[in-house]
Design a protein around this motif. Sequence first.
Motif, mmCIF file in Angstrom:
data_model
loop_
_atom_site.group_PDB
_atom_site.id
_atom_site.type_symbol
_atom_site.label_atom_id
_atom_site.label_comp_id
_atom_site.label_asym_id
_atom_site.label_seq_id
_atom_site.Cartn_x
_atom_site.Cartn_y
_atom_site.Cartn_z
ATOM 1 N N HIS A 73 0.836 -1.212 0.000
ATOM 2 C CA HIS A 73 0.000 0.000 0.000
ATOM 3 C C HIS A 73 0.868 1.259 0.000
ATOM 4 O O HIS A 73 0.367 2.351 -0.203
ATOM 5 N N CYS A 100 -9.675 3.691 -7.025
ATOM 6 C CA CYS A 100 -9.543 4.259 -5.674
ATOM 7 C C CYS A 100 -10.292 3.389 -4.676
ATOM 8 O O CYS A 100 -11.515 3.225 -4.800
ATOM 9 N N GLN A 101 -9.606 2.833 -3.716
ATOM 10 C CA GLN A 101 -10.169 1.915 -2.722
ATOM 11 C C GLN A 101 -10.901 0.763 -3.392
ATOM 12 O O GLN A 101 -11.886 0.243 -2.865
ATOM 13 N N ARG A 104 -11.894 -2.713 -1.730
ATOM 14 C CA ARG A 104 -12.927 -2.886 -0.687
ATOM 15 C C ARG A 104 -14.094 -3.714 -1.221
ATOM 16 O O ARG A 104 -14.304 -3.836 -2.404
ATOM 17 N N ILE A 114 -13.701 9.909 -1.913
ATOM 18 C CA ILE A 114 -13.031 9.334 -3.085
ATOM 19 C C ILE A 114 -12.994 10.348 -4.230
ATOM 20 O O ILE A 114 -11.966 10.535 -4.882
ATOM 21 N N SER A 154 -3.925 7.351 -2.881
ATOM 22 C CA SER A 154 -3.548 6.980 -1.511
ATOM 23 C C SER A 154 -2.098 7.333 -1.171
ATOM 24 O O SER A 154 -1.486 6.690 -0.329
ATOM 25 N N ARG B 169 -2.438 -4.955 -5.363
ATOM 26 C CA ARG B 169 -3.049 -4.590 -4.084
ATOM 27 C C ARG B 169 -3.620 -5.805 -3.362
ATOM 28 O O ARG B 169 -4.437 -5.682 -2.467
#
Lengths: 263, 273
Positions: A73, A100-101, A104, A114, A154, B169
């Motif tokens: 990360h 972005c993210q 999740r 975001i 990030s 990731r």
Amino acid sequence: MPTALQISDLRVTLGGTEILTGINAEIQAGEFVGIFGPNGAGKTTLVRAILGTLRPVSGSIQIFGLPPGLGSHQIGYMPQERTGLDLTALSARAMIAAVCQGERWGVPWSSAEIRKEVDGVLQLTGAAAQADRPFSVLSGGERQRVMLAQALLSNPKILVLDEPLASLDPRNQALLIESVAEVRRLTKTTVLFVAHDMNPLMHVMDRVLYMAWGGAILGPLDQVVNSESLSQLYGFPIEVVRAGERIFVVSKEGNVTECAHHD
Amino acid sequence: MIDFLTTYLGYEFVRNALIAGTLAAILGAIVGYFVVVRNVAFAAHALSHIGFTGAAAAALLGLNPLQGILFFTVGAGVCMGVSGDKLHRSDMAIGMVLSMALGLGVLFLSLYHGFAGQTSAILFGDIFGVSEGQVVEMSVLSLLSLGALALFSRRLLFASLQPRLAEARGLSLMSLSIAFMVVLAVSVSLASQVVGILLVFTLVIAPAGIAARICRTFWSGLGTSILLGVVVVWAGILLACLTNQPPSFWITALFFVLYLVVEGWCRLRTRQA
């Protein structure tokens, strides 16, 4: 200055062939390191090992003291491969928002947080003006700027750029390098920049990691890119020719970096 | 017109057709959007045809056709999913498995000595033959598929748009691909009840393909895709009532016209730009 990346005696095997045969490198936080070498030298393999998507046979990688995976990360990554968005009108902004993210669970809803972050990275690389046009209609230079923006999500401490100059014309190459240099000045991030030709990067990079035959040498340009050390790395006579501020790596048969370029 | 509508809506088979059509259109539109961004249209096409083998096997064994179709498509979906983000490059392997499956389907049909009209229903769909029990079955499966997508669609979109990055990731491209192919297999099976196996492709590809061509965000693309799917399926069913021609024909014809219009408009705009 803390160590951003510590690579110790890294060996990686792919399909029974040893691709990296003992790489050692220590890169300081904030450094701009150019990674060069002919095709098949293991540049992308090294990148994948740093990202943690390839497991080494032996040796270790530490990213700010953490192993890859745990430390991933901290890394912003600009892949070499193009996306398959040619038949869609999906905008560059929508693409970055999806990244972005993106790890999740749930549906790909972009929260205000975001959207703000996506805006921020687009501004940082000067891609904001193009961001609402379909990604598929952007020019090569515009696309790379969007991909650079996406790598900055990030707030990574290390930026890994895998051949971002490939298929760009000289003017767009210079513009992209300028953007990377600007990002680095603003964010103080460490930059690992993989490229074929070192000439466009001479004025921005601090050190050179030159790879050939699965090995690598890291150091200041003059110490690494000279006939003696490259001949040793390649295992056969290599000549480094300087013409003014330009530098050319040639073998007896021809230009090593050039003849390895067609892919 | 109103009289016409109330007369037809009075028939249970028309109401069931509209409900089944709506379910298949919504699911097809949503799943189809991911088929388009993942570039796996050929795999979706193959899955629907593998459903034919399932339906033929079910006929032979005296099972409910949907169960047979689901069994084969989900199995094939899992196998295809194993190749992760490289599925769109596996045309040769998919083609080989597809031809084998079709061959098996033909064998099953030749062994089955039932009423031949059923074969045509399997292949071309029989939306006016959908029973209330099938509507319930379809609703449950649609809810399950949409629930699964709601759970992992964020990861799926990320991995579809930027596979190398998603991998970096820590996402498993293979598990995402398998999960998606299972959801795709279920929606292909449902859609085959409406337009038949040969035309399933229409409900999965057409609305999403057209929407993705014009919409610049994920949500507008998804919304447009659902809207197109539902409106065209309804229009197709009503036109079929009016003209007595098969709904599958009307649904595919309407999508084709829409596609031509959108494609033409896109090309015209690129030329101007």
